[in-house]
Design an enzyme around this catalytic site. Sequence first.
Site, mmCIF file in Angstrom:
data_model
loop_
_atom_site.group_PDB
_atom_site.id
_atom_site.type_symbol
_atom_site.label_atom_id
_atom_site.label_comp_id
_atom_site.label_asym_id
_atom_site.label_seq_id
_atom_site.Cartn_x
_atom_site.Cartn_y
_atom_site.Cartn_z
ATOM 1 N N PHE A 58 0.711 -1.148 -0.018
ATOM 2 C CA PHE A 58 -0.042 0.086 0.035
ATOM 3 C C PHE A 58 1.100 1.209 0.080
ATOM 4 C CE2 PHE A 58 -4.633 0.552 1.329
ATOM 5 C CZ PHE A 58 -5.121 -0.403 0.397
ATOM 6 N N GLN B 136 -8.009 14.268 4.563
ATOM 7 C CA GLN B 136 -7.338 13.630 3.456
ATOM 8 C C GLN B 136 -8.031 13.545 2.247
ATOM 9 O OE1 GLN B 136 -6.673 8.993 3.561
ATOM 10 N NE2 GLN B 136 -4.409 9.969 3.715
ATOM 11 N N HIS C 246 -8.504 11.487 -1.094
ATOM 12 C CA HIS C 246 -8.223 10.449 -1.608
ATOM 13 C C HIS C 246 -7.939 10.594 -3.163
ATOM 14 C CE1 HIS C 246 -7.818 6.078 -2.815
ATOM 15 N NE2 HIS C 246 -7.877 5.705 -1.419
ATOM 16 N N LEU D 35 -15.271 6.046 -3.898
ATOM 17 C CA LEU D 35 -13.940 5.279 -3.517
ATOM 18 C C LEU D 35 -13.477 4.417 -4.528
ATOM 19 C CD1 LEU D 35 -11.438 5.587 -1.814
ATOM 20 C CD2 LEU D 35 -12.015 3.674 -0.840
ATOM 21 N N GLU E 246 -7.279 2.046 -3.022
ATOM 22 C CA GLU E 246 -5.829 2.264 -3.207
ATOM 23 C C GLU E 246 -5.446 0.765 -3.540
ATOM 24 O OE1 GLU E 246 -3.737 4.530 -0.411
ATOM 25 O OE2 GLU E 246 -2.119 3.382 -0.556
ATOM 26 N N ARG F 220 -0.781 9.231 0.146
ATOM 27 C CA ARG F 220 -2.189 9.855 -0.766
ATOM 28 C C ARG F 220 -2.085 11.421 -0.932
ATOM 29 N NH1 ARG F 220 -6.551 6.093 2.496
ATOM 30 N NH2 ARG F 220 -6.002 4.274 1.346
ATOM 31 N N HIS G 57 -12.065 12.116 1.889
ATOM 32 C CA HIS G 57 -12.116 10.727 2.194
ATOM 33 C C HIS G 57 -12.037 10.667 3.855
ATOM 34 C CE1 HIS G 57 -11.325 6.582 1.917
ATOM 35 N NE2 HIS G 57 -10.078 6.563 2.300
ATOM 36 N N ARG H 37 -2.861 10.272 6.373
ATOM 37 C CA ARG H 37 -2.972 8.787 6.900
ATOM 38 C C ARG H 37 -2.510 7.912 5.718
ATOM 39 N NH1 ARG H 37 -6.794 4.836 6.177
ATOM 40 N NH2 ARG H 37 -8.422 6.267 5.200
HETATM 41 C C1 LIG Z 1 -14.963 4.082 1.066
HETATM 42 C C2 LIG Z 1 -14.147 3.903 2.307
HETATM 43 C C3 LIG Z 1 -12.892 3.140 2.198
HETATM 44 C C4 LIG Z 1 -12.028 3.008 3.153
HETATM 45 N N1 LIG Z 1 -10.980 1.923 3.042
HETATM 46 C C5 LIG Z 1 -10.088 1.903 4.130
HETATM 47 C C6 LIG Z 1 -9.045 0.852 4.228
HETATM 48 O O1 LIG Z 1 -9.157 0.120 3.014
HETATM 49 N N2 LIG Z 1 -8.244 0.717 4.908
HETATM 50 C C7 LIG Z 1 -8.344 1.477 6.042
HETATM 51 O O2 LIG Z 1 -7.479 1.459 6.980
HETATM 52 N N3 LIG Z 1 -9.225 2.530 6.094
HETATM 53 C C8 LIG Z 1 -10.170 2.822 5.111
HETATM 54 N N4 LIG Z 1 -10.996 3.782 5.262
HETATM 55 C C9 LIG Z 1 -11.216 4.449 6.284
HETATM 56 C C10 LIG Z 1 -11.956 3.655 7.376
HETATM 57 O O3 LIG Z 1 -12.849 3.096 6.795
HETATM 58 C C11 LIG Z 1 -12.472 4.631 8.410
HETATM 59 O O4 LIG Z 1 -11.561 5.692 8.928
HETATM 60 C C12 LIG Z 1 -12.886 3.658 9.521
HETATM 61 O O5 LIG Z 1 -13.713 2.599 9.203
HETATM 62 C C13 LIG Z 1 -13.662 4.700 10.651
HETATM 63 O O6 LIG Z 1 -14.212 3.712 11.549
HETATM 64 P P1 LIG Z 1 -15.085 4.119 12.713
HETATM 65 O O7 LIG Z 1 -15.429 2.907 13.426
HETATM 66 O O8 LIG Z 1 -14.376 5.246 13.406
HETATM 67 O O9 LIG Z 1 -16.395 4.726 12.175
HETATM 68 P P2 LIG Z 1 -17.679 4.353 11.116
HETATM 69 O O10 LIG Z 1 -17.231 2.990 10.725
HETATM 70 O O11 LIG Z 1 -17.710 5.418 10.205
HETATM 71 O O12 LIG Z 1 -18.856 4.154 11.942
HETATM 72 C C14 LIG Z 1 -19.518 5.359 12.683
HETATM 73 C C15 LIG Z 1 -20.621 4.791 13.190
HETATM 74 O O13 LIG Z 1 -21.310 5.793 13.937
HETATM 75 C C16 LIG Z 1 -22.373 5.723 13.803
HETATM 76 N N5 LIG Z 1 -23.040 7.085 14.203
HETATM 77 C C17 LIG Z 1 -22.590 8.511 13.489
HETATM 78 N N6 LIG Z 1 -23.173 9.654 14.069
HETATM 79 C C18 LIG Z 1 -23.938 9.169 15.104
HETATM 80 C C19 LIG Z 1 -24.936 9.538 16.084
HETATM 81 N N7 LIG Z 1 -25.010 11.099 15.995
HETATM 82 N N8 LIG Z 1 -25.549 8.797 16.937
HETATM 83 C C20 LIG Z 1 -25.263 7.614 16.759
HETATM 84 N N9 LIG Z 1 -24.597 7.102 15.973
HETATM 85 C C21 LIG Z 1 -23.683 7.739 14.970
HETATM 86 C C22 LIG Z 1 -22.887 5.511 12.455
HETATM 87 O O14 LIG Z 1 -24.133 5.173 12.185
HETATM 88 C C23 LIG Z 1 -21.721 4.300 12.329
HETATM 89 O O15 LIG Z 1 -22.368 3.209 12.602
HETATM 90 C C24 LIG Z 1 -12.027 3.782 4.163
HETATM 91 C C25 LIG Z 1 -13.012 4.907 4.284
HETATM 92 C C26 LIG Z 1 -13.902 5.041 3.364
HETATM 93 C C27 LIG Z 1 -14.944 5.803 3.446
#
Ligand SMILES: Cc1cc2nc3c(=O)[nH]c(=O)nc-3n(C[C@H](O)[C@H](O)[C@H](O)COP(=O)(O)OP(=O)(O)OC[C@H]3O[C@@H](n4cnc5c(N)ncnc54)[C@H](O)[C@@H]3O)c2cc1C
Lengths: 541, 491
Positions: free
Chosen positions: A118, A230, A232, A246, A249, A280, A344, A378
């Site tokens: 990566f 970031q 992307h 997206l 990568e 990135r 992103h 990141r």
């Molecule tokens: C398309 C895409 C591809 C990616 N690919 C990669 C990758 O390959 N490798 C990598 O390392 N990272 C990747 N990332 C980044 C990574 O996925 C995220 O940074 C990470 O998954 C975030 O996880 P999280 O648990 O913090 O939040 P999220 O998985 O975003 O979850 C947030 C949660 O909070 C809930 N929520 C939000 N607001 C509220 C509220 N007010 N009240 C109650 N619940 C709420 C939502 O419903 C959700 O369940 C990618 C991101 C995207 C968008």
Amino acid sequence: MRSSDQVECHVLVIGSGGAGIRAAIEASQYGKTVLVSKTLVGKGGCTTMAEGGYNAVLNQEDSCEVHYEDTMRGGAFLNDPRLVEILVKEAPDRMADLVRWGAVFDVTGSCEVAQRPFGGQRFPRTCYAGDRTGHEMMMTLKERLASTAVERLEEISVISLLSQGNSVCGALGLDRDGEMNVIAADSVVLATGGGTRIYDISTNSSSGTGDGYALGYRAGAELIDMEQIQFHPTGAVFPYDARGRLVTEAVRGEGGVLRNTAGERFMSRYDPERMELSTRDVVSRAIANEILAGRGTENGGVYLDVTHLPASQIESRLPVMLEQFLKFGVDIRKEPMEVAPTAHHIMGGIRIDPTCQTSLPGLFACGEVAGGVHGANRLGGNALADTQVFGKRAGESAGKAKERKIVIDEAQISLQQDRLDQYLNGEVNPAHVSGTLRTAMWEGAGIFRTGEALTRTLEVIRHLAGLRLHAASHRNLLECCTVDNMLTTASLVVRSAMIRRESRGAHVRKDIVQDWEPKNSPFGHTYLSIHRDGIEQSGGK
Amino acid sequence: MKTLTVKVSRFDPERDEKPRFETYTVEVNEGARVLNVLHAIHDEEDPTLAYRYCCASGQCGSCAVRVNGVPVLACMEEARDGMTIEPLNLPVQRDLVVDISPLITSLHPLEPGEECRMPPAETVNALKPLRSCIECLACVSVCPAVEVAKFAGPTAMRQEMRLALDPRDMRDRTTQAVEEGLFTCTSCQACWKACPKEIEIPGKAIEKLRALAHKKGFSLPRHLEVAKMIEKTGRSVSRTEPTFFERIEADVFEPYCEAKATVGFFIGCMYSHRLPQTALDAVEVLRRNGIRVVIPREQVCCGSPLIRTGQLGLLEMLQRRNIEAFATRGIGTVVTMCAGCGATLKKDYPSTPFVVKDINELLDEYGIEAPERLPMVATYHDPCHLLRGQGVSEEPRRLLSKVVRLVEMPAVCCGSGGGVKSGFPDEANALGEKRRKEIEKTGAELVITSCPFCEFHIREHTDLPVKHVVSLLLEGYREKDRKRNETCPSA
Ligand SMILES: Cc1cc2nc3c(=O)[nH]c(=O)nc-3n(C[C@H](O)[C@H](O)[C@H](O)COP(=O)(O)OP(=O)(O)OC[C@H]3O[C@@H](n4cnc5c(N)ncnc54)[C@H](O)[C@@H]3O)c2cc1C
Ligand code: SF4
Ligand code: SF4
């Protein structure tokens, strides 16, 4: 409107992405744990959309030191070194948890988790499940969650944190019918994910509206480095409604090459050594430059090409990409994709210490809503690892917190009630406000920034924040709260961007000339809270 | 930008007794998806429209709805003018929002042991397709068995198979799957065809679980009897009248006109032993249309009843015998008239030295002599293994429309497949009765189908005549001949 029953628990986890579920699994060992989620558990958020992979040092020839250095260098040395140390050290253990719980990652011939190269990393250390790595993790975490006693409150959105004195003691939720729910907790874990939906072109899911930053900020927590967004390098550009989606990568990890309309592999001019697998921030700026210089496609992108790879490799390693592009009439086995940068990830966020404690007692944060791990840029694959490493830590810290007597302050509830009532009598369509905000952010606080444009953007945000949002029914109250969160998050981003008078990582100030490399920057974190704002001098410690 | 007019199902549990349709006209961008239309309605026309979505890129399974009756992900399906958008056929909470959480949370989690290693690559490769489920429940929404039987549903079976395959799981999933109604699935293939991730649940999960269940001694007594019968006689059903083979004298039937093609005819147990007249009708129709028909007598059961019920022991022998029967005669095209046999020969045989075609496909391809029209209205029941198993749907319609007027009804399983008719007669009857209602709604005087199991079963659930497409064509030809004889008796 407020429902009479109040939920009480030891730990309240807000958000059901990778970080939230991991935190809830951990916390449930210590006492009653409630998981509240804006969406159905596991469906919302960005974890389930993550495609490329999860970074962990698993191979003898790799080392945590190299992972640490790659992460710091990638992050332009703005990362909190303590958090990075934890990340690289614990990522393999958390990977092992997932494997024990049944995750189906791709494997090598000797039954080890397979790893791909990566961007910005000197070793192929990105573990993957095809190009649906995050989805695989979510399926695994949901299965594990089902084996615990964690109580789920689905499709309930937190609209405000509750506090007792200076500590957080619960949250107010709003269900789909606009009914308020009161949840009292000894400790609260914020795991609401990111917020790049504040930009017109974004990879994020519908819940990437920055709720957590706004909730934390309003409750008094301190945030750092919010200017670090970031972009992307590879988002879809066509059709219009799919803009920003997206293109992982992993496409470049598998060997995809970038070309401009002249057919030139232009990365050789920007980073001849790492080429497409540069960090990135570098690739995004390169693409943006090519497009600005008129070497972009009609749809405003450049070409990303995998047609030289065997069809079987594309089918097995990039099935989601293949399927998504086929749906839009492009067979990536035979023709190149068109891509352009897309908002992103928010590297900044709520300030945490190694135990995930925020600046507010009772409040912990993990995952994308927390800041400091990824510095100014990141590395791909570090966020998924972050969700597991810090999700577990947050759950554990919150679980270990002392039980206490909680008295819900009715005044805080009526304050929120008043806010909701105002929406019912408001006049502006929230969808229009968010639309205007997104365009303004893309134009004024995007890849290239100037003090002047940022000032203008902040004015737009302030103007929008002054409008009286209208909820067409009780069930539309949530939309108003969400737009309000977007406005708050956007203002945090722009204010921080104004404070950081240097180019660093993903943050590029075109109007500032500097004579230092990131490593020797005189600046540390930017910080913002309702009490103070500013920038730390050198090192950030 | 373009303008689309769409119909959307609305339901407010406080006000409406049942869902109602509203029509909206909205502006959307070129290439807009169904979801973008919903956004446009919500943002510009009616903010109270309730629908779910999250990732907008086909990865979270929140936004599944029916467009023109077919389940799709709103975020991936291109929006079309005039489309009708409805919720999935599951309990509706409001507008397009259905209650999917209870089903999702009832899926069984893996119970880990101490083993902390990934399984070998071949296991991972078998697991991966079962793992790509995004829990949209489109499959459950179209499954006929869940509506009438005690059945946990297709995606639950997918999950059980995923667990059964995984050495890290410590539980006996086969027994669990049997308890959850493993044998109530009719093999109708509806789930797979509705799945946005194209997960082949019937073949990759249900049949595999049934094979595991068979090894554990869970096979239903009636299914064991069928296997015994095949072992003894080469046929899956007993003879109730002189069989097809007993009624034909030759093995080769020359066409009545110049030969356009030669085909091998695969009869199948039902048409040979229970409905031989229909098979004879088929031979007549083929000959009349210039097809030379070769009928090897060594052919045996295709193996479908064994595959669908997880009894794989005899399979290789049956496959070998059938392939040899046609291959030794140098036949290039084998025609089937039983939907089940056709699907089995096409999909479950490792490879055949001949092409397999359903009789509808064959006749449609070569073109047929025009039959006389009969003054009748007929409805067509799509056999699951023809429609979904072989993708044949327009061909029989084109053929039968040459004889009668066609009125359509929804394509839903009649309940006769997958060993359900013998194993769970109540379920099969309940599904048969649902067909009765649909048939009645059409006002047809006649039911046409193209599968002996459907033909047999639907006869028990309608008072109307039920016929194979070829029998109807033959009637058309007979009528034509009769009229010709009337006008020109000497001919
Ligand atoms: C398309 C895409 C591809 C990616 N690919 C990669 C990758 O390959 N490798 C990598 O390392 N990272 C990747 N990332 C980044 C990574 O996925 C995220 O940074 C990470 O998954 C975030 O996880 P999280 O648990 O913090 O939040 P999220 O998985 O975003 O979850 C947030 C949660 O909070 C809930 N929520 C939000 N607001 C509220 C509220 N007010 N009240 C109650 N619940 C709420 C939502 O419903 C959700 O369940 C990618 C991101 C995207 C968008
Ligand atoms: S094949 Fe038909 S009956 Fe069986 S699970 Fe799928 S939809 Fe249900
Ligand atoms: S198996 Fe397919 S249709 Fe069924 S829930 Fe999973 S993704 Fe949806």
